[in-house]
Each structure stands twice: as C-alpha cells, then as structure tokens.
Design a protein around this motif. Structure first.
Motif, mmCIF file in Angstrom:
data_model
loop_
_atom_site.group_PDB
_atom_site.id
_atom_site.type_symbol
_atom_site.label_atom_id
_atom_site.label_comp_id
_atom_site.label_asym_id
_atom_site.label_seq_id
_atom_site.Cartn_x
_atom_site.Cartn_y
_atom_site.Cartn_z
ATOM 1 N N GLY A 1 -20.081 -3.493 39.434
ATOM 2 C CA GLY A 1 -20.306 -4.628 39.129
ATOM 3 C C GLY A 1 -18.023 -4.512 38.359
ATOM 4 N N PHE A 2 -18.361 -3.471 37.861
ATOM 5 C CA PHE A 2 -16.283 -2.244 37.906
ATOM 6 C C PHE A 2 -16.058 -2.908 39.091
ATOM 7 N N ALA A 3 -16.820 -2.319 40.253
ATOM 8 C CA ALA A 3 -15.548 -2.420 41.599
ATOM 9 C C ALA A 3 -15.902 -4.034 41.594
ATOM 10 N N ALA A 4 -16.891 -4.298 42.449
ATOM 11 C CA ALA A 4 -15.817 -5.289 42.638
ATOM 12 C C ALA A 4 -15.489 -7.008 41.505
ATOM 13 N N GLY A 5 -15.579 -6.281 40.396
ATOM 14 C CA GLY A 5 -14.344 -6.894 39.396
ATOM 15 C C GLY A 5 -13.034 -7.018 39.440
ATOM 16 N N ILE A 6 -12.650 -5.791 40.334
ATOM 17 C CA ILE A 6 -11.191 -5.485 40.663
ATOM 18 C C ILE A 6 -10.557 -6.553 40.705
ATOM 19 N N LYS A 7 -11.179 -7.254 42.249
ATOM 20 C CA LYS A 7 -10.113 -7.736 42.962
ATOM 21 C C LYS A 7 -11.271 -8.221 43.907
ATOM 22 N N THR A 8 -11.085 -10.229 43.934
ATOM 23 C CA THR A 8 -12.066 -10.988 44.780
ATOM 24 C C THR A 8 -12.573 -10.221 46.077
ATOM 25 N N SER A 9 -11.359 -9.156 46.831
ATOM 26 C CA SER A 9 -12.253 -8.957 47.897
ATOM 27 C C SER A 9 -12.798 -7.578 48.354
ATOM 28 N N ALA A 10 -13.196 -7.060 47.107
ATOM 29 C CA ALA A 10 -14.464 -6.156 46.974
ATOM 30 C C ALA A 10 -15.347 -6.383 46.446
ATOM 31 N N PHE A 11 -15.508 -7.264 46.865
ATOM 32 C CA PHE A 11 -17.175 -8.328 46.231
ATOM 33 C C PHE A 11 -17.689 -7.358 47.336
ATOM 34 N N ALA A 12 -18.110 -6.784 48.328
ATOM 35 C CA ALA A 12 -19.326 -6.118 49.253
ATOM 36 C C ALA A 12 -19.619 -4.813 48.109
ATOM 37 N N LEU B 1 -26.483 1.685 53.702
ATOM 38 C CA LEU B 1 -25.577 1.012 52.833
ATOM 39 C C LEU B 1 -24.382 0.438 52.688
ATOM 40 N N ALA B 2 -24.102 1.491 53.444
ATOM 41 C CA ALA B 2 -22.302 1.311 53.685
ATOM 42 C C ALA B 2 -22.128 0.651 54.757
ATOM 43 N N VAL B 3 -22.891 0.355 55.895
ATOM 44 C CA VAL B 3 -22.700 -0.606 56.924
ATOM 45 C C VAL B 3 -23.101 -1.326 56.192
ATOM 46 N N GLY B 4 -24.647 -1.762 55.625
ATOM 47 C CA GLY B 4 -24.850 -3.175 54.980
ATOM 48 C C GLY B 4 -24.145 -4.018 53.983
ATOM 49 N N ALA B 5 -23.266 -2.781 53.479
ATOM 50 C CA ALA B 5 -21.554 -3.657 52.881
ATOM 51 C C ALA B 5 -20.828 -4.325 53.755
ATOM 52 N N THR C 1 -14.542 0.873 49.652
ATOM 53 C CA THR C 1 -15.725 0.220 49.411
ATOM 54 C C THR C 1 -16.742 1.306 50.320
ATOM 55 N N LEU C 2 -16.543 1.333 52.054
ATOM 56 C CA LEU C 2 -16.975 2.108 52.686
ATOM 57 C C LEU C 2 -16.883 3.198 52.408
ATOM 58 N N LEU C 3 -15.716 3.844 51.733
ATOM 59 C CA LEU C 3 -14.857 5.318 51.525
ATOM 60 C C LEU C 3 -16.333 5.326 50.731
ATOM 61 N N GLY C 4 -16.132 4.581 49.611
ATOM 62 C CA GLY C 4 -16.860 4.703 47.759
ATOM 63 C C GLY C 4 -19.171 4.858 48.484
ATOM 64 N N PHE C 5 -19.354 4.607 49.711
ATOM 65 C CA PHE C 5 -20.757 4.240 49.524
ATOM 66 C C PHE C 5 -20.943 6.078 51.073
ATOM 67 N N GLY C 6 -19.591 5.341 51.919
ATOM 68 C CA GLY C 6 -19.831 6.240 53.573
ATOM 69 C C GLY C 6 -19.498 8.202 52.690
#
Lengths: 69, 603
Positions: free
Chosen positions: B261-272, B393-397, B427-432
């Motif tokens: 939730g905190f990751a996605a809350g930083i900016k609109t484009s981070a919703f993945a 998860l990374a691919v799914g995001a 997101t891709l880096l964080g998950f992948g």
C-alpha cells in the motif's frame, strides 16, 4: 538422485546445472539475442548521454589544450 | 559546509528511523535477521511512519523545526533498545569492510554507491525534482504545511516520500532531503540482497551487483525522484512475501500488505505495486485454518493508510482524489492521439511493453536486461518454487499495469508517453531483482559456457555505466568540496537558474508569473500557467488581464515545458507595450530564457 553439488553451492542451487542441455541452449539463445538487441538500443541512448557529460567538462578544455602543447 | 551539516544530520536521522522501524516490526512479531534485513526493513517501516506522521504535522501546519525534532526524539525513544546496540554493530561492520571488499563485485557496488553519495551532496538538479517533487517539499517547508487551496495540478500528483523529503527540508534543507532519498536506495539494496539471499543462500553479492548496475538505479540513485520510495516499499513487500512462502510467521503477511500500500501510495503511476498486496491477500486466504485474520486485518489497514492518505487529502483540499484528478491524471504531453478502441489500445500497450523491456527515450528508464533474462530463466526452469512465485508476480505487475491503462487509462498509452519504463521500473526491480540475483547465483552451478556468457553480459553493461556514474560524480565533486560555487554549478546545470537568481534579487514587492517548467530556484512568490483555466491564455493579450488579476510584476519565460507556451511567442511579448525585457540568457537550440518586467497599466 540429487544433482552434483558445485563447490560452495548448496544442492538446492544446482537446479540449473542439472537442467536438460536442450532447454539450457534454448534459454541461452534467447538471452544472447535479447541482450544483443538491448545493448544496441542502450548504446545509442547512453552514447547521447556521454556527449552531455563531456559537455560538463568544457571548463577543462583550455587547461587540456595547454597541456597538450 | 551545508554538505557536511547534512551528512552529520543524516548520520543521526537514518539510524533513528531504522531503529524505530525495527522496534515496531519486532512489536508485531516480525523478526528481521542480519544487518541487511534489519537496516532495509527497519528503514522502510521508519519511512512509512515518517510519511504518515509528517503528513499529520503538515495538515496541522506544524511542519517546522521544533515539532519535527520532537517527533524524531519520540522515534529515538521508542527505538532506543535497538539504537543502543547499533554503534558496536556498525563498528564491527566497519572492521570487516576490508575483507568484504576483496571481491570484484562488492568493490564495484561500493564505487556506484560512492558516486551516488557524491551526487547526493550536490544541490538538486534533477529535472522532475526541480519541476515537481522538490518544489512541493520546498513550498510546504515555507508554509510549514499543506496549502488548502493550491490550484497547481502538479502539486497533487504525488505524496508519500515527499513527506520524508519535507522532514529533511525542515530539519536542515535540500541536501538532507537528498541524503534521505539516497538512504532509501541503500535500504532497497539491503532488502533486495537479503531477499535474494533467503531465496538462494550466498546470492546477496550478486543481488547487490545487479541492483547497482540496473540502468534505472544508476540513473536515479543520488537524485531526488520519488521512485526510490516505490522501490524500497515494493522490494520490502516482495521480501515479506518470500518469508510467507518459506513458512515465516503471519506477521510477514501483514508486512507484505502494508508495504504494498505504501509503495502504490507514493504516486499514481506506481499502482502496479498493489500486485504484491493482492498476492499476500490470496496467500492469507488459502492458508489452512486457523486463517491469519488478524494479520490480514492489520496489514490491510496499514496498506490502505499508505495508499489512501494522499488521494484523501486531495479529495478534501481540491475536491479531486488522485488518480482521478482531471489534469494530473493525464500524461505530461497529451499532444499525440489517444488510442480510442480496445485493439488500438492493446497495440499501444505492446509498444509500452517494448519500452519496458528495452529502453525508452531516456536510457535511465531501463530495468536492465539481466533482470528480464533472470525472470525468464526462473519462469522457464523453476516455476514451482518461491522464486517462481515472485517471478510471476513481477511479470503479473507489468501485465496488470498495461491492462489497467488499456481499460481505463488510455491517455497514458498515447504515442507521446515514453515514461512507461520509469513508471514500472521500481515495481519490476523490487519484485524481480531478488529473483534475478538468485538466478545469477544458480548460473554459477551451470555449464562453464553459460557462466562465462552471463558474466560477459554483466560486464558489458556495468563498464559504461560505471564510467558514466563516476563522470556524473566528477561533475558534482567540485561543488561538494567547495571548489566551485553553488551559483556557477547551478548555472551550468539549469538553464533557467540565472533568471531565477536575478528575480530573487529584485528590490521591492515582486510576484513572478512563471511561464516554464523548473521553478525550484525561484524564491519569490509566483504563479504558473497551469493555474489558469485551460485555454485561457492563447495569446499575450489574453494573458495580460490574468496577470493584472494575480498582481504579477514580472514574467519569467522558459522556452520549454510549460502547459501552453507554444502560442505565446517571444515576438508577441516584444510587441506588447506592457512588457520590458530586463534579462536574457542562452537556452538550448538557440532559444533564450527571458525575464520581463510587467509594466503597470497607464490610462
């Protein structure tokens, strides 16, 4: 049977070492083509950026010219 | 001098936030092990609480030195049991550094980190930071909080890490804010290395090396973008998920939900980044009875707080909750056609996917080829494992991100939008990255030809990036060391700086109308063209009544980046009797930055 263990690696990490060679070769081919395409595109972009970085060192040009004389 | 003061302040604040965060994690029965895990996750929690609490102070207009210092003292009091042991632990770590740096990879990572640190100590020059992110933090620091009626859409684009920046601005200034951003990257590196190490013991070094040589990390580490926060929270949620998958206690489930939730809350484009929250929820619901309802509840609550904090404020203050703000939800340049039908949107999504997998307009938006190769390798060869779950998860995001845009956000898929890589990279880096690093470690056990090929690809990317990063640090080093003046450095880096400096030095009451994109260094009161109704100033004559209404005394024209500048040609200003040029500076492509005096209306 467990795959042979490489020095310093646990048996769990040897799954790639025990993968079928055909699958590995296919994967390696994909990776090579992908990295080559990426590198070509990336080189063009980063080349432009190196130009900008060089511009920031313009102040050193007179000093370098004096040095090269 | 300010660099030294900022370093000293950061050396206190970062451990305090780390210790506070770690103590909080332990209170909720989440026990990080080892220094990397404790530092990375502790700081992630510290930053999350900092975001919420500094936001609270900003709402009350108490975001000034003393209240923020009291807040920090409270954090230090809570984290004291952890804080007390840190000096001895860090001393032991420092003693072991020579041994740890013996390998080539740790040395390489250290060089990247050192270059980023040097850049962090220089005045802010990042484009978006001097357009949006640091402008928000600076404005809030000046107001001691949040403005209730700020009409500028850019102000409402992003929250989250901005409040960590605000803490830095209030306690010391912009360099401390930059150092807190630098530390977010450092904590993300620690989390990625720890997560990778959990997936494949001994892979932490590879994880750090892959992290440091991702073009995205090389490009942004040391700057002021908010993506560092997305990366930190996304990697923390992936780490927590990995702990859930390997039988960790249910507290990790709550942590995964909260970080997501905190990751996605930083900016609109981070919703993945919400994909990790959805995965955590799924894992919680399929667990055998008794289901971890308490962890699901607390985690969802914390995640919702991180995600909804900023949209809720926007809803309250300007009656628009992002991502539904009418202007801020559009991409920066909306000039190219928007794909109207679903097939054209899917084609545009494929184009965006190409940007994510290769490079876009900017080299630093790339996630890096070894990440993609690592993910592909794990999906192909080890799908039914914790690594496989995280790879999916990374691919799914990525798929989720593009599908949502194709369904409800088609303006973002217009051909002019070249930022897809940047939006998704954290997101891709964080998950992948943990997955890719675990894969890199496994490659070492494969055939020698595969190992050599992988290492060659790594060095092919790492070598030019290190030269580039070191070059950037060399450009910044003279100003950091006091050998070059701040003014000279900034004039070299930011075309509009000299005009801002002149406006700042003008005598008397000055209010500037800023017709441009980078107002960070403008210290006088100002308004921008974005604050006017759309299409209100298609010509200089139409602009003049607005300038009178806003009591403008000067106009600063930067020939790039403002919302509606194309129709306001320099010649029109020259021909109008109420404008008088008082300064002009060279801009790229033979254009000029101009400072104009707006003369009073004489009958």
């Amino acid at each position: 049977m467990n795959a042979p263990t490489a020095p310093g690696l646990s048996p769990r990490e040897t799954w790639l070492g025990s993968a079928p060679r055909g699958v590995l070769a296919a994967f390696a081919a994909f990776a090579a083509v992908y990295i080559a395409v990426f590198s070509a595109l990336f080189a063009r972009r980063i080349g432009e950026y190196f130009g900008e970085i060089a511009g920031a060192f313009e102040f050193a040009r007179p000093w370098l010219e004096r040095l090269s004389r | 001098m300010s660099a030294l003061a900022a370093l000293a302040a950061a050396a206190v604040i970062v451990p305090v936030l780390w210790a506070f965060g770690e103590r909080l994690l332990r209170t909720f029965a989440v026990e990080p092990q080892g220094l990397a895990e404790r530092f990375g996750l502790g700081l992630a929690v510290g930053y999350a609480v900092c975001i919420v609490s500094v936001f609270g102070l900003a709402v009350l207009r108490w975001a000034s030195f003393s209240p923020v210092l009291v807040l920090l003292a409270a954090f230090a009091a809570v984290g004291f049991p952890v804080l007390r042991g840190l000096p001895a632990e860090l001393r032991d770590l420092a003693k072991s550094i020579p041994g740890r740096l013996r390998g080539g990879l740790p040395l390489l990572v250290s060089l990247f980190a050192l270059s980023a640190l040097v850049y962090s100590l220089a005045p802010p020059t990042g484009f978006d930071a001097t357009v949006l992110h640091f402008v928000s933090a600076k404005r809030m620091a000046g107001l001691r909080g949040l403005p209730l009626d700020d009409p500028a859409p850019w102000f409402h684009r992003s929250g989250g890490l901005t409040f960590v920046h605000l803490l830095g601005f209030v306690l010391q200034g912009e360099i401390l804010a930059k150092l807190l951003n630098f530390a977010a990257f450092g904590a993300a590196l620690a989390v990625v290395a720890a997560a990778s190490s959990r997936l494949a013991p001994g892979s932490a070094t590879w994880a750090a090396a892959l992290f440091a040589t991702c073009p995205f990390v090389v490009g942004f580490w040391g700057y002021e973008w908010l993506e560092s926060g997305v990366l930190l929270f996304a990697s923390s949620s992936a780490f927590s998920l990995a702990r859930v998958l390997t039988g960790g206690p249910s507290g990790w489930l709550a942590a995964a939900l909260a970080f997501s939730g905190f990751a996605a809350g930083i900016k609109t484009s981070a919703f993945a980044s919400l994909a990790a929250g959805a995965a955590a929820l799924l894992l919680g619901l399929v667990r055998p009875r008794p289901r971890p309802w308490s962890a699901i509840g607390w985690g969802s609550l914390a995640g919702a707080l991180g995600f909804f904090l900023w949209p809720a404020w926007n809803r309250f203050s300007v009656q628009h909750a992002l991502p539904f703000h009418p202007v801020a939800s559009l991409p920066p340049s909306g000039s190219s056609p928007v794909p109207e039908t679903l097939p054209s949107a899917l084609l545009a999504a494929l184009d965006a996917l190409g940007q994510i997998l290769t490079v876009s307009r900017y080299w630093n938006d790339a996630a890096g080829p070894l990440l993609v190769v690592g993910l592909a390798g794990v999906v192909l060869l080890r799908l039914r494992s914790p690594e496989g779950f995280l790879a999916v998860l990374a691919v799914g995001a990525v798929v989720l991100h593009l599908a949502v845009l194709a369904a409800v956000g088609r303006p973002y898929l217009s051909a002019s939008n070249t930022s897809h890589g940047r939006y998704l990279a954290p997101t891709l880096l964080g998950f992948g990255l943990p997955v890719a690093a675990a894969f890199a470690r496994a490659v070492q056990a494969g055939p020698p030809w595969l190992r050599s090929g992988y290492l060659a690809a790594f060095l092919l990317l790492a070598a030019p990036l290190l030269v580039l990063k070191a070059g950037k640090a060399a450009v910044a080093a003279p100003v950091v060391l006091g050998l070059e003046s701040r003014d000279r450095y900034l004039a070299k880096k930011i075309e509009v700086y000299e005009a801002c400096r002149m406006a700042n030095g003008l005598p008397g009451e000055v209010r500037v109308f800023y017709l441009g994109s980078r107002p960070y260094y403008l210290d006088r009161p100002w308004n921008s063209v974005e604050e006017l109704p759309a299409g209100a100033a298609r010509s200089v004559s139409e602009l003049v009544p607005w300038l009178d209404r806003l009591r403008i005394t000067h106009v600063l024209v930067e020939p790039y980046g403002s919302a509606d500048p194309a129709s306001l040609s320099p010649r029109e200003f020259d021909l109008h009797p109420r404008f008088h040029e008082i300064g002009s500076w060279r801009y790229r492509n033979h254009l000029r930055v101009r400072l104009l005096e707006f003369l009073p209306n004489r009958p």
